[in-house]
Design a protein around this motif. Structure first.
Motif, mmCIF file in Angstrom:
data_model
loop_
_atom_site.group_PDB
_atom_site.id
_atom_site.type_symbol
_atom_site.label_atom_id
_atom_site.label_comp_id
_atom_site.label_asym_id
_atom_site.label_seq_id
_atom_site.Cartn_x
_atom_site.Cartn_y
_atom_site.Cartn_z
ATOM 1 N N LEU A 352 -23.453 23.676 -9.004
ATOM 2 C CA LEU A 352 -22.621 23.031 -10.043
ATOM 3 C C LEU A 352 -21.334 23.808 -10.311
ATOM 4 N N GLN A 356 -17.662 22.225 -9.880
ATOM 5 C CA GLN A 356 -16.722 22.211 -11.000
ATOM 6 C C GLN A 356 -15.368 22.790 -10.598
ATOM 7 N N GLU A 360 -11.863 20.730 -10.684
ATOM 8 C CA GLU A 360 -10.746 21.215 -11.511
ATOM 9 C C GLU A 360 -9.491 21.380 -10.677
ATOM 10 N N LEU A 636 -15.734 15.367 -13.356
ATOM 11 C CA LEU A 636 -15.716 16.756 -13.826
ATOM 12 C C LEU A 636 -16.495 16.887 -15.130
ATOM 13 N N GLU A 637 -16.405 15.927 -16.027
ATOM 14 C CA GLU A 637 -17.098 15.984 -17.313
ATOM 15 C C GLU A 637 -18.614 15.931 -17.113
ATOM 16 N N THR A 639 -20.276 16.874 -14.435
ATOM 17 C CA THR A 639 -20.673 18.150 -13.803
ATOM 18 C C THR A 639 -20.770 19.253 -14.848
ATOM 19 N N LYS A 640 -19.817 19.324 -15.773
ATOM 20 C CA LYS A 640 -19.831 20.353 -16.826
ATOM 21 C C LYS A 640 -21.051 20.194 -17.724
ATOM 22 N N LEU A 643 -24.168 21.434 -15.921
ATOM 23 C CA LEU A 643 -24.108 22.893 -15.788
ATOM 24 C C LEU A 643 -24.451 23.560 -17.127
#
Length: 963
Positions: A352, A356, A360, A636-637, A639-640, A643
């Protein structure tokens, strides 16, 4: 002070807003306010005064209480507001005041508002608001009260002669403001305060000496009979007091010795009592020793338990931490919704983190795509703007070319119109010379007429003197005739009737020669005046031929038209040059600007194409990365979020394992320390623990017992308690002996101290009195000097003129004002009248004298009061005085500068030469930079003054102002 601009609405006859720009009259300097009777000419001046002072000249002295009844327009509806705005300048600052009146409560009440501004940083900045604050600010910056303003700047109907006919007191108040002499009043009040302070100091000093003498005599208990002498008897009384003090001091010494012996015996009795008390206290402390030992054992157990208490607390805290870690682990497992096993959590976290980072990195690529879209839009907008600007520049150049073509013929007229203007100027100059010569001719005609009258008078006087001389000669001859002697004239020896006129007077050759000389001089003067008159007539005739029959106003109008035509042609010529410089050649500003805009449009097209290509490239690159995801940001959101939950579960598992290990370790350490401190169990430790305050109290009890034992033993070892006498009185008896001796000694000491203070105070007071007597002479001289100075300044004795200094100064200024006024009044009255300063009344009680004005009549040689003037004479004298006052005030350093003058009517009382003289003087003010506004119905003034402000009535009633 200069009036600049007036704006009124709903004021008097003016319903709608009317604006008067007085600066438009600066170039001419003299203008006339004209209009029908009742149109509102004087209302313009009323509005100026109302703006400044909330009042108008025509109801200043009335009993009007509601302002709307006089200033509000009758054409206003109840909800319409009356407003006046006035701009004026004082020195280098421009001010503006705004006043308004609005009816409230169904028209039963009026609400007046007022604001005051000054021009600062290109805007109106407020100085004051509200009636009281604005009134104070205007008084400060204008420097004139309403009454003074109406005497030197705005000479209104019915008030024109106020300055001329004012009383001395009224004239003093006017001049005090104009010449800034308030300082004299301040000086006088300051001197009065100084004189009163000096007199008060003298009275205070005399009263102080008398008071201190009475205090000293009272303190010495002296009786004052008719033979009492302060300087002699007081020192004797002080000497007697000193003798009494010496005897009291001897008695005091004996009482102090007795007190010392009694005090020594009391000290031994106290020592014996202290010894007995210490022995008893020590015995009581020995009885408490078993209790103190048990307390010590309890304190020792508590101290050992305290060493284990911290470890027990650590064990309990570790147990609580394990419970919290177990709860957090349970919560983390509930929040984790993914299929990853505990053993795979760290591996999944690494995956992850890498994902990320990659997202990014590509997020910046998405931002770049958005930036390129914005850039494309901006280039498109700029291109449209440049194309529009190119079109506008083309239209502007075409318009300038058309304007230049239309002005070409007019620009070519500069030379012909210059010749026409020069010819009109030449005729105007001759016409002006003709005017001046015509005025001079009137003066020469008057001089010739006067010379003719004086010649006839002198000739008649000479004949009268000659006849008297001949009669006297005949009388003397007749006096010498004797009967029988022949007469020297006729030869007769008989003289029936002798000439008897010798008693009527005597005329000798000197008087005859003087009369003959005066007649010859008058004849010569007549010849000279006749010759000058002829020359003047010839000059007028010659100029009249050059000018022709046209009036001076027509000549002046022709010159103005020729000058205006020439200026029009010159402006066209300048404009043609300006247009050519703008559009002709590649370096012309507009051509240059069009080329620059064209280049910018080309650059915008290039930038637009490049931005569109970059948008296509970035879009393809992002489609490969997302693989079905809606956007880089959403991917991306998600994945965050995964994580964060993965790291939370990993941390919770590690924290729960660590908390279990810490709990086992803390329990082991606590049990080991319990055995080391000789306790059977953790419960035994808990039973031995004491609260800190309880433990501290027990330790304090033990320490206090030890301290008390040591203290009593120390007392028994004191040297003063060793080897005491066997027989001593009790402490109570010894105390009574000391108190008796102390009372006796205190009484004697008190008497001695009081007597000593009395002697010292008497000597000091006597010395002070002597010093004050010596200083009294200087204080008396100072008070007399300051009182004389104040009385002199205030016009009282020893001032021999009986005139205050301010009035004396004002009298000198008034003489300067009258001198300046007489320069004009003598012209206006053809030398007959002049104004005189009189100080009549000086020295009379309750009279503010010294500023009176009288009129000298050269025809009678006698002065008279200005109230005897006729209407026309009053107008001329008042005008001369107002101008003289303005001239002197303006010339004084620090005085009020008067740049504007208004005269409302009065010209109707003049005709012919007086009117011409008055107008000549008013016209002469233009050279001094003043602007003079006149209101008059005299038709000749309308022809003479072309610059006019017109007030006209409209068909439906309200008036309008045309400038």
């Amino acid at each position: 002070m200069k009036i600049r601009k007036l704006t009124v609405a709903g004021f008097g006859p003016f319903k709608t807003e009317q604006v008067v720009d007085f600066t438009a009259f600066d170039a001419e300097g003299l203008f006339l306010i004209v209009g029908q009777t009742g149109a509102g000419k004087s209302s313009i001046l009323d509005a100026i005064t109302y703006a400044l002072y909330g009042n108008t000249p025509r109801w200043t002295d009335t009993n009007i209480t509601k302002k709307n009844s006089s200033v509000r327009s009758d054409y206003n509806s109840p909800d319409e507001k009356t407003s006046v705005s006035l701009e004026f300048s004082e020195k280098s600052t421009i001010f503006k005041i705004e006043r308004s009146i609005k009816l409230v409560s169904n028209g039963q009440k009026e609400k007046e508002s007022c604001k005051f501004f000054h021009w600062l940083d290109n805007d109106w900045a407020p100085l004051a608001e509200g009636l009281n604050d604005t009134e104070s600010a205007i008084t400060k910056h204008v420097g004139l009260t309403e009454s003074e303003f109406l005497q030197v700047i705005l000479l209104a109907q019915g008030r024109f002669d106020k300055a001329l006919k004012a009383s001395s007191t009224e004239r003093l108040e006017l001049m005090r403001t104009l010449f800034k002499t308030e300082k004299f009043e301040k000086y006088k009040n300051g001197l009065k305060s100084i004189a009163e302070a000096a007199s008060s100091a003298l009275a205070t000093a005399e009263a102080g000496i008398k008071t201190e003498q009475n205090v000293l005599v009272g303190a010495l208990a002296m009786e004052q009979d008719f033979d009492f002498d302060f300087k002699r008897d007081v020192p004797v009384a002080i000497t007697k007091l000193k003798a009494e003090l010496k005897q009291i001091d001897s008695d005091k010494k004996e009482a102090e010795d007795t007190l010392t012996a009694a005090t020594s015996t009391l000290d031994l009795a106290k020592a014996q009592t202290e010894l007995n008390n210490a022995l008893a206290a020590l015995e009581a402390l020995k009885k408490l020793e078993p209790e103190i030992a048990a307390t010590q054992e309890q304190v020792d157990s508590a101290n050992r338990a305290a060493k284990v208490e911290v470890l027990i607390n650590n064990w309990q805290e570790a147990e609580s931490a394990r419970s919290e870690a177990d709860q957090l682990l349970s919560d983390a497992r509930k929040n984790f919704t993914y299929e990853t096993k505990d053993a795979q959590l760290k591996t999944r976290r690494d995956v992850l983190v890498a994902l990320q980072a990659k997202l990014e990195e590509n997020l910046e690529l998405a931002d770049k795509l958005a930036e390129q879209n914005v850039a494309s839009w901006q280039f498109a907008g700029e291109l449209a703007g440049f194309e529009a600007e190119l079109a506008a520049l083309g239209e502007q150049i075409d318009a300038l070319k058309a304007e230049r073509q239309s002005l070409h013929n007019l620009a070519a007229e500069v030379q012909p119109r210059t010749e026409i203007r020069d010819a009109a100027q030449a005729v105007f100059d001759k016409s002006k010379e003709l005017q001046d010569a015509t005025k001079g001719l009137q003066t020469l005609e008057g001089a010739e007429k006067l010379a003719s009258q004086e010649n006839a008078t002198a000739a008649t006087a000479y004949l009268d003197v000659l006849k008297a001389y001949n009669d006297l000669a005949a009388a003397r001859l007749a006096e010498a005739l004797k009967p029988g002697e022949a007469c020297l004239v006729c030869g007769s020896t008989t003289h029936p009737a002798k000439h008897s006129s010798i008693a009527q007077g005597s005329v000798d050759e000197k008087k005859l020669e003087a009369a003959n000389k005066a007649s010859r001089t008058a004849t010569a003067n007549l010849a000279t005046a006749t010759e000058q008159l002829k020359a003047g007539q010839d000059l007028v005739s010659g100029l009249q031929k050059l000018v022709g029959e046209q009036k001076h106003s027509a000549v002046e109008a022709a010159l103005k038209k020729a000058s205006a035509d020439l200026n029009e042609a010159k402006k066209a010529q300048v404009r043609v040059k300006e247009i050519s410089s703008q559009i002709d050649g590649d370096d012309a500003p507009l051509a240059k600007e069009r080329n620059e805009v064209s280049g910018k449009a080309t650059d915008a097209k290039t930038g637009l194409a490049a931005a569109n290509n970059e948008v296509k490239r970035i879009g393809k690159e992002l489609q490969t990365l997302l693989a079905g995801q809606p956007s880089v940001a959403d991917y991306l959101e998600a994945t965050k979020t995964e994580l964060t939950k993965t790291e939370a579960l990993t941390g919770a598992i590690e924290a729960a394992d660590s908390a279990s290990k810490n709990l086992a370790k803390a329990l082991k350490i606590a049990e080991s320390k319990t055995k080391e401190q000789k306790f059977d169990s953790l419960k035994g430790v808990a039973a031995a623990i004491l609260e800190p305050k309880v433990l501290e109290g027990l330790q304090t009890r033990i320490e206090e017992h030890k301290s008390d034992v040591a203290s009593q033993k120390g007392i028994l070892a004191l040297p003063r308690l060793q080897n005491l006498p066997k027989y001593l009185p009790s402490q109570e008896i010894a105390q009574q002996s000391v108190e008796t001796a102390l009372a006796t000694a205190s009484t004697i000491a008190e008497v001695a101290g009081g007597l000593r203070e009395k002697v010292a105070a008497a000597e000091e007071l006597f010395g002070n009195i002597q010093a004050q007597v010596n200083e009294l002479s200087a204080i008396s001289s100072d008070a007399e000097l300051k009182t004389r100075l104040h009385q002199t300044f205030d016009g009282r004795t020893p001032n021999t003129k009986n005139m205050p200094l301010e009035v004396y100064f004002m009298a000198a200024e008034l003489e300067s004002v009258l001198e300046a006024a007489n320069l004009r009044l003598k012209t206006l009255s053809r030398g007959r009248f002049s104004l005189l300063h009189t100080d009549r009344g000086v020295g009379r009680a309750n009279t503010q004298a010294g500023l009176g004005i009288e009129v000298m009549d050269e025809n009678t040689g006698k002065p008279f009061d200005p109230h005897r003037f006729s209407g026309g004479e009053t107008f001329l004298a008042s005008l001369a005085l107002a101008l003289g006052l303005a001239e002197v005030v303006t010339s004084r350093n620090g005085g009020i500068k008067i740049d504007t003058l208004f005269v409302d009517e009065g010209f109707g009382t003049l005709d012919g030469e007086p009117l011409e003289d008055a107008m000549s003087i008013l016209e002469s003010l233009k050279s001094g930079g003043r602007t003079v506004g006149l209101i008059s119905h005299v038709e000749s003034l309308k022809e003479r003054i072309p610059t006019q402000l017109k007030v006209n009535k409209t068909p439906n009633g309200p008036s309008i102002i045309q400038q």
